[in-house]
Design a protein around this motif. Structure first.
Motif, PDB file in Angstrom:
ATOM      1  N   LYS A  49     -27.071 118.306 -34.469  1.00  0.00           N
ATOM      2  CA  LYS A  49     -28.391 118.916 -34.601  1.00  0.00           C
ATOM      3  C   LYS A  49     -29.474 117.969 -34.104  1.00  0.00           C
ATOM      4  CE  LYS A  49     -31.788 120.514 -37.978  1.00  0.00           C
ATOM      5  NZ  LYS A  49     -32.124 120.616 -39.419  1.00  0.00           N
ATOM      6  N   GLU A  50     -29.399 116.719 -34.523  1.00  0.00           N
ATOM      7  CA  GLU A  50     -30.430 115.747 -34.181  1.00  0.00           C
ATOM      8  C   GLU A  50     -30.506 115.504 -32.672  1.00  0.00           C
ATOM      9  OE1 GLU A  50     -31.675 111.120 -35.279  1.00  0.00           O
ATOM     10  OE2 GLU A  50     -29.971 112.098 -36.261  1.00  0.00           O
ATOM     11  N   SER A  51     -29.354 115.524 -32.007  1.00  0.00           N
ATOM     12  CA  SER A  51     -29.317 115.252 -30.571  1.00  0.00           C
ATOM     13  C   SER A  51     -29.629 116.474 -29.719  1.00  0.00           C
ATOM     14  CB  SER A  51     -27.938 114.716 -30.184  1.00  0.00           C
ATOM     15  OG  SER A  51     -26.956 115.738 -30.291  1.00  0.00           O
ATOM     16  N   GLY A  52     -29.683 117.634 -30.353  1.00  0.00           N
ATOM     17  CA  GLY A  52     -29.903 118.867 -29.593  1.00  0.00           C
ATOM     18  C   GLY A  52     -28.690 119.308 -28.804  1.00  0.00           C
ATOM     19  N   ALA A  53     -27.515 118.906 -29.238  1.00  0.00           N
ATOM     20  CA  ALA A  53     -26.281 119.228 -28.525  1.00  0.00           C
ATOM     21  C   ALA A  53     -25.998 120.724 -28.550  1.00  0.00           C
ATOM     22  CB  ALA A  53     -25.108 118.476 -29.150  1.00  0.00           C
ATOM     23  N   VAL A  54     -25.403 121.206 -27.466  1.00  0.00           N
ATOM     24  CA  VAL A  54     -24.882 122.573 -27.419  1.00  0.00           C
ATOM     25  C   VAL A  54     -23.451 122.524 -27.930  1.00  0.00           C
ATOM     26  CG1 VAL A  54     -24.299 124.534 -25.946  1.00  0.00           C
ATOM     27  CG2 VAL A  54     -26.353 123.176 -25.480  1.00  0.00           C
ATOM     28  N   VAL A  55     -23.170 123.330 -28.928  1.00  0.00           N
ATOM     29  CA  VAL A  55     -21.874 123.261 -29.618  1.00  0.00           C
ATOM     30  C   VAL A  55     -21.087 124.542 -29.398  1.00  0.00           C
ATOM     31  CG1 VAL A  55     -20.732 122.985 -31.850  1.00  0.00           C
ATOM     32  CG2 VAL A  55     -22.844 121.719 -31.361  1.00  0.00           C
ATOM     33  N   GLY A  56     -19.841 124.416 -29.006  1.00  0.00           N
ATOM     34  CA  GLY A  56     -18.966 125.570 -28.850  1.00  0.00           C
ATOM     35  C   GLY A  56     -18.258 125.888 -30.149  1.00  0.00           C
ATOM     36  N   VAL A  57     -18.157 127.170 -30.486  1.00  0.00           N
ATOM     37  CA  VAL A  57     -17.446 127.623 -31.678  1.00  0.00           C
ATOM     38  C   VAL A  57     -16.548 128.789 -31.299  1.00  0.00           C
ATOM     39  CG1 VAL A  57     -19.218 126.869 -33.307  1.00  0.00           C
ATOM     40  CG2 VAL A  57     -19.357 129.161 -32.321  1.00  0.00           C
ATOM     41  N   MET A  58     -15.494 128.988 -32.074  1.00  0.00           N
ATOM     42  CA  MET A  58     -14.571 130.085 -31.809  1.00  0.00           C
ATOM     43  C   MET A  58     -15.146 131.399 -32.292  1.00  0.00           C
ATOM     44  SD  MET A  58     -11.538 129.168 -30.470  1.00  0.00           S
ATOM     45  CE  MET A  58     -10.322 130.257 -31.194  1.00  0.00           C
ATOM     46  N   SER A  59     -14.921 132.448 -31.534  1.00  0.00           N
ATOM     47  CA  SER A  59     -15.369 133.775 -31.925  1.00  0.00           C
ATOM     48  C   SER A  59     -14.723 134.196 -33.239  1.00  0.00           C
ATOM     49  CB  SER A  59     -15.005 134.784 -30.829  1.00  0.00           C
ATOM     50  OG  SER A  59     -15.318 136.102 -31.221  1.00  0.00           O
ATOM     51  N   GLY A  60     -15.533 134.570 -34.225  1.00  0.00           N
ATOM     52  CA  GLY A  60     -15.031 135.037 -35.499  1.00  0.00           C
ATOM     53  C   GLY A  60     -14.560 133.944 -36.431  1.00  0.00           C
ATOM     54  N   ALA A  61     -14.660 132.686 -36.033  1.00  0.00           N
ATOM     55  CA  ALA A  61     -14.155 131.586 -36.849  1.00  0.00           C
ATOM     56  C   ALA A  61     -15.227 131.074 -37.800  1.00  0.00           C
ATOM     57  CB  ALA A  61     -13.662 130.453 -35.955  1.00  0.00           C
ATOM     58  N   VAL A  62     -14.779 130.370 -38.820  1.00  0.00           N
ATOM     59  CA  VAL A  62     -15.669 129.924 -39.881  1.00  0.00           C
ATOM     60  C   VAL A  62     -16.579 128.779 -39.438  1.00  0.00           C
ATOM     61  CG1 VAL A  62     -14.106 128.205 -40.869  1.00  0.00           C
ATOM     62  CG2 VAL A  62     -15.692 129.430 -42.361  1.00  0.00           C
ATOM     63  N   GLU A  63     -16.211 128.070 -38.353  1.00  0.00           N
ATOM     64  CA  GLU A  63     -17.017 126.928 -37.929  1.00  0.00           C
ATOM     65  C   GLU A  63     -18.445 127.312 -37.558  1.00  0.00           C
ATOM     66  OE1 GLU A  63     -13.065 125.496 -38.133  1.00  0.00           O
ATOM     67  OE2 GLU A  63     -13.798 127.197 -36.960  1.00  0.00           O
ATOM     68  N   LYS A  64     -18.645 128.518 -37.098  1.00  0.00           N
ATOM     69  CA  LYS A  64     -20.013 128.937 -36.783  1.00  0.00           C
ATOM     70  C   LYS A  64     -20.894 128.870 -38.029  1.00  0.00           C
ATOM     71  CE  LYS A  64     -22.822 132.653 -34.797  1.00  0.00           C
ATOM     72  NZ  LYS A  64     -22.812 133.982 -34.128  1.00  0.00           N
ATOM     73  N   SER A  65     -20.353 129.309 -39.160  1.00  0.00           N
ATOM     74  CA  SER A  65     -21.130 129.255 -40.402  1.00  0.00           C
ATOM     75  C   SER A  65     -21.395 127.824 -40.820  1.00  0.00           C
ATOM     76  CB  SER A  65     -20.411 130.017 -41.526  1.00  0.00           C
ATOM     77  OG  SER A  65     -19.210 129.362 -41.908  1.00  0.00           O
ATOM     78  N   TYR A  66     -20.447 126.925 -40.530  1.00  0.00           N
ATOM     79  CA  TYR A  66     -20.667 125.510 -40.834  1.00  0.00           C
ATOM     80  C   TYR A  66     -21.845 124.973 -40.021  1.00  0.00           C
ATOM     81  CZ  TYR A  66     -15.864 125.532 -42.746  1.00  0.00           C
ATOM     82  OH  TYR A  66     -14.722 125.793 -43.445  1.00  0.00           O
ATOM     83  N   ALA A  67     -21.862 125.318 -38.727  1.00  0.00           N
ATOM     84  CA  ALA A  67     -22.923 124.828 -37.849  1.00  0.00           C
ATOM     85  C   ALA A  67     -24.286 125.363 -38.279  1.00  0.00           C
ATOM     86  CB  ALA A  67     -22.621 125.218 -36.402  1.00  0.00           C
ATOM     87  N   ILE A  68     -24.342 126.639 -38.568  1.00  0.00           N
ATOM     88  CA  ILE A  68     -25.609 127.235 -38.993  1.00  0.00           C
ATOM     89  C   ILE A  68     -26.041 126.649 -40.334  1.00  0.00           C
ATOM     90  CG2 ILE A  68     -26.691 129.391 -39.738  1.00  0.00           C
ATOM     91  CD1 ILE A  68     -24.984 130.808 -37.606  1.00  0.00           C
ATOM     92  N   GLY A  69     -25.071 126.433 -41.223  1.00  0.00           N
ATOM     93  CA  GLY A  69     -25.382 125.831 -42.511  1.00  0.00           C
ATOM     94  C   GLY A  69     -25.928 124.425 -42.384  1.00  0.00           C
ATOM     95  N   ALA A  70     -25.582 123.749 -41.270  1.00  0.00           N
ATOM     96  CA  ALA A  70     -26.087 122.398 -41.022  1.00  0.00           C
ATOM     97  C   ALA A  70     -27.430 122.411 -40.314  1.00  0.00           C
ATOM     98  CB  ALA A  70     -25.078 121.614 -40.199  1.00  0.00           C
ATOM     99  N   GLY A  71     -27.961 123.610 -40.058  1.00  0.00           N
ATOM    100  CA  GLY A  71     -29.283 123.713 -39.441  1.00  0.00           C
ATOM    101  C   GLY A  71     -29.281 123.822 -37.939  1.00  0.00           C
ATOM    102  N   ILE A  72     -28.109 123.988 -37.325  1.00  0.00           N
ATOM    103  CA  ILE A  72     -28.046 124.172 -35.876  1.00  0.00           C
ATOM    104  C   ILE A  72     -28.387 125.619 -35.562  1.00  0.00           C
ATOM    105  CG2 ILE A  72     -26.538 124.120 -33.854  1.00  0.00           C
ATOM    106  CD1 ILE A  72     -24.959 121.896 -35.224  1.00  0.00           C
ATOM    107  N   SER A  73     -29.314 125.837 -34.643  1.00  0.00           N
ATOM    108  CA  SER A  73     -29.758 127.198 -34.324  1.00  0.00           C
ATOM    109  C   SER A  73     -28.689 127.931 -33.527  1.00  0.00           C
ATOM    110  CB  SER A  73     -31.059 127.164 -33.533  1.00  0.00           C
ATOM    111  OG  SER A  73     -30.842 126.668 -32.227  1.00  0.00           O
ATOM    112  N   GLU A  74     -28.702 129.244 -33.619  1.00  0.00           N
ATOM    113  CA  GLU A  74     -27.728 130.046 -32.873  1.00  0.00           C
ATOM    114  C   GLU A  74     -27.911 129.879 -31.375  1.00  0.00           C
ATOM    115  OE1 GLU A  74     -26.206 133.714 -34.034  1.00  0.00           O
ATOM    116  OE2 GLU A  74     -27.124 133.713 -36.022  1.00  0.00           O
TER     117      GLU A  74
END
Length: 298
Positions: free
Chosen positions: A157-182
């Motif tokens: 989040k701090e670095s502004g990195a673009v993060v890849g997540v799997m479709s339908g996987a739980v990691e997307k919720s982890y990223a959003i929960g950490a404050g990373i924007s969609e």
């Protein structure tokens, strides 16, 4: 039989929601003494007498898969060690599609599911789970050298990195929960797509379990995997534990299995020696307070 190298279904079907360590509640996992198909579950004495236990696997590396005619992976390796200690030296494998594992267990086609299946309340309603065999900490796959020096979701989040997540996987919720924007997330369809996206620079990092990413990295040069970390949502750690699965009525076998399992997870050196080749290590050993009874009611 060819090996399915990466856990494509696992990310959609086996990850748990947020779970924390919980004290066991006696009898929570107990159910009727017969399977849903009306067949009595085999007891330990029967298994010892026949000298083998029937296990099912879904051919998903590194959890349980067939290679060169041998049953390999985390679950078969661990289960073979445990059942040998219980006087049952042979695993007789049956392949089953992921969706058919529990129905096949209920129908009496095998005695144990050896597939690294995540412990969820929905599954606990249908079968008996062992204590957790492993947890699945999260990690980031990045280009070799880790150009953005990423270590976890906060650093992403701090670095502004673009993060890849799997479709339908739980990691997307982890990223959003950490404050990373969609807007900073890129959805990918399978693990190899994530590795390819990192290589091509379409994403700065690919977010998945460390277990899966370390396995993926074996076949993708120019990439590396960060140290694993346990993400949190609303302050709750996300452990995603998995275990062996038994038929209802097999409490005796499940309990004996758990006693031997405890000996292994309590001995870090032995655990890593057994499972290190499959990407499991000290960071995947379940915390002592993480209990199946609590996971089943989460």
């Amino acid at each position: 039989m060819s090996v399915i190298p990466y856990p494509s279904r696992r990310v959609l079907l086996t990850r748990t929601a947020a779970v924390t360590g919980a004290l066991a509640v006696p009898g929570l996992l107990s159910a009727c003494s017969k399977t849903d198909a009306g067949q009595e579950a085999a007891g330990l004495a029967k298994l010892k007498k026949q000298g083998y236990v029937r296990v099912a696997y879904a051919n998903e590396a590194p959890y349980g898969y067939e290679e060169d005619g041998q049953l390999k992976g985390e679950a078969p390796t661990l289960h073979r060690e445990i059942f040998t200690a219980l006087g049952v030296p042979e695993l007789r494998p049956t392949f089953a599609e992921w969706d058919g594992l529990i129905p096949g267990l209920q129908a009496g086609k095998y005695d144990v599911i050896s597939a690294g299946m995540a412990i969820t309340p929905e599954r606990c309603a249908k079968a008996l789970f062992s204590d957790p065999e492993f947890i699945s900490p999260t990690a980031l796959m990045v280009k070799a050298g880790n150009p953005k020096k990423l270590t976890d979701l906060a650093s992403a989040k701090e670095s502004g990195a673009v993060v890849g997540v799997m479709s339908g996987a739980v990691e997307k919720s982890y990223a959003i929960g950490a404050g990373i924007s969609e807007d900073a997330l890129t959805t990918l369809q399978k693990p190899q797509d994530g590795a390819d996206a990192v290589k091509a620079g379409r994403v700065d990092a690919f977010l998945l379990t460390g277990i899966s990413l370390n396995w993926l990295a074996r076949n993708n040069s120019g990439l590396e995997v960060t140290e694993s970390f346990v993400p949190e949502i609303d302050g709750v750690k996300q452990y995603s534990p998995g275990g062996a699965v038994f038929r209802r009525g097999a409490e005796e076998v499940r309990d004996a299995f758990n006693r031997e399992l405890k000996k292994i997870v309590s001995d870090r050196g032995r655990y890593v020696q057994l499972l290190g080749a499959y990407g499991f290590g000290e960071d995947t050993i379940p915390p002592a307070g993480l209990k199946t009874a609590g996971l089943c009611r989460a």
